[in-house]
Design a protein around this motif. Structure first.
Motif, PDB file in Angstrom:
ATOM      1  N   ASP A 116       6.198   2.435  10.523  1.00  0.00           N
ATOM      2  CA  ASP A 116       5.506   1.705   9.454  1.00  0.00           C
ATOM      3  C   ASP A 116       4.844   2.708   8.503  1.00  0.00           C
ATOM      4  OD1 ASP A 116       3.959  -1.385   9.195  1.00  0.00           O
ATOM      5  OD2 ASP A 116       3.331   0.335   7.987  1.00  0.00           O
TER       6      ASP A 116
ATOM      7  N   ARG B 119       0.782  -1.214   0.000  1.00  0.00           N
ATOM      8  CA  ARG B 119       0.000   0.000   0.000  1.00  0.00           C
ATOM      9  C   ARG B 119       0.820   1.273   0.000  1.00  0.00           C
ATOM     10  NH1 ARG B 119      -2.617   0.167   5.669  1.00  0.00           N
ATOM     11  NH2 ARG B 119      -0.594  -0.758   6.138  1.00  0.00           N
TER      12      ARG B 119
ATOM     13  N   GLY C 130       3.043   2.446   5.736  1.00  0.00           N
ATOM     14  CA  GLY C 130       1.637   2.203   5.353  1.00  0.00           C
ATOM     15  C   GLY C 130       0.695   2.610   6.478  1.00  0.00           C
TER      16      GLY C 130
HETATM   17 MG   LIG Z   1       3.174  -1.517   6.245  1.00  0.00          MG
END
Ligand SMILES: [Mg+2]
Ligand SMILES: O=P(O)(O)OC[C@H]1O[C@H](OP(=O)(O)OP(=O)(O)O)[C@H](O)[C@@H]1O
Ligand SMILES: O=c1cc[nH]c(=O)[nH]1
Length: 209
Positions: free
Chosen positions: A200, A79, A202
């Motif tokens: 992270d 993503r 995403g």
């Molecule tokens: Mg991720």
């Protein structure tokens, strides 16, 4: 072996600092990633070929230059790569966009491919694979293999932040692929996160956890 370029433009570095900051919320994070992607698109397109043309200004005719029409394809890795697409398309509106869906298994850290949709003429295009994070390199490596299997001939990789491990893997597996970064960080931690990194990508872009 492919080259590694780190874009040291002050605006990119300044915005990256705010992207890294754990106190930067989703809205601002998304906006900053969009802006840095646009600035990186400016840098990565420096070598696009031009051709001569003529233009009539209000004063006179002038010799001028236009893009020679090299076809570009953007390939975000889902993503998180999606967060960089719009910024790049602001500068390269004619680029077609392909998508490679991959997630990194949290246990094995191995990438799992779940989606792929590409422009039909990828073999003619200069493809720019986009992902904010190049950690172990497994995801980018698999995405590039997938593109090559489908006929891609010219591929570059553009990421916000890389770990040395990821750069090494891509350079070993794909010596024809140059890598463009906003920062090359120190290392990976035991969970495969980039240190110091940004967490992270995403989750920070889409507000998941
Ligand atoms: Mg991720
Ligand atoms: O170099 P690697 O070790 O493969 O790690 C990097 C990958 O991990 C992240 O994606 P993630 O698996 O979190 O999926 P997401 O984009 O859906 O969050 C990131 O956006 C890269 O695709
Ligand atoms: O640091 C990391 C490593 C992988 N994926 C991320 O989003 N961040």
């Amino acid at each position: 072996m492919g080259n590694v370029f780190v874009f040291d433009h002050p605006l990119i570095q300044h915005k990256l600092t705010h992207i890294r900051d754990k106190n930067t919320g989703t809205k601002e994070f998304r906006e900053l990633v969009d802006e840095v992607a646009m600035l990186m698109a400016f840098e990565i397109t420096r070598d696009l070929p031009l051709q001569e043309t003529e233009v009539e200004t209000p004063v006179t005719k002038a010799k001028a230059k236009v893009l020679a029409g090299k076809k570009i394809g953007l390939v975000p890795i889902l993503r998180a790569g999606l967060g960089m697409v719009d910024g790049m398309r602001k500068l390269i509106p004619a680029a077609k966009v392909g998508h490679v869906g991959l997630y990194r298994d949290p246990e094995t850290l191995k990438p799992v491919e779940y989606y792929i949709k590409l422009p039909s003429d990828i073999e003619e295009r200069e493809l720019i694979v986009i992902d904010p994070m190049l950690a172990t390199g497994g995801s980018a490596n698999d995405a590039i293999h997938s593109l090559k299997k489908r006929g891609a001939k010219h591929i570059r990789l553009m990421c916000l932040i890389a770990a040395p491990e990821g750069v090494e893997l891509v350079q070993k597996e794909h010596p024809d692929v140059d890598i463009y970064l906003a920062a090359l960080d120190e290392k990976l931690d035991e969970r495969g996160y980039i240190v110091p990194g940004l967490g992270d990508a995403g989750d920070r872009l889409f507000g998941t956890k």
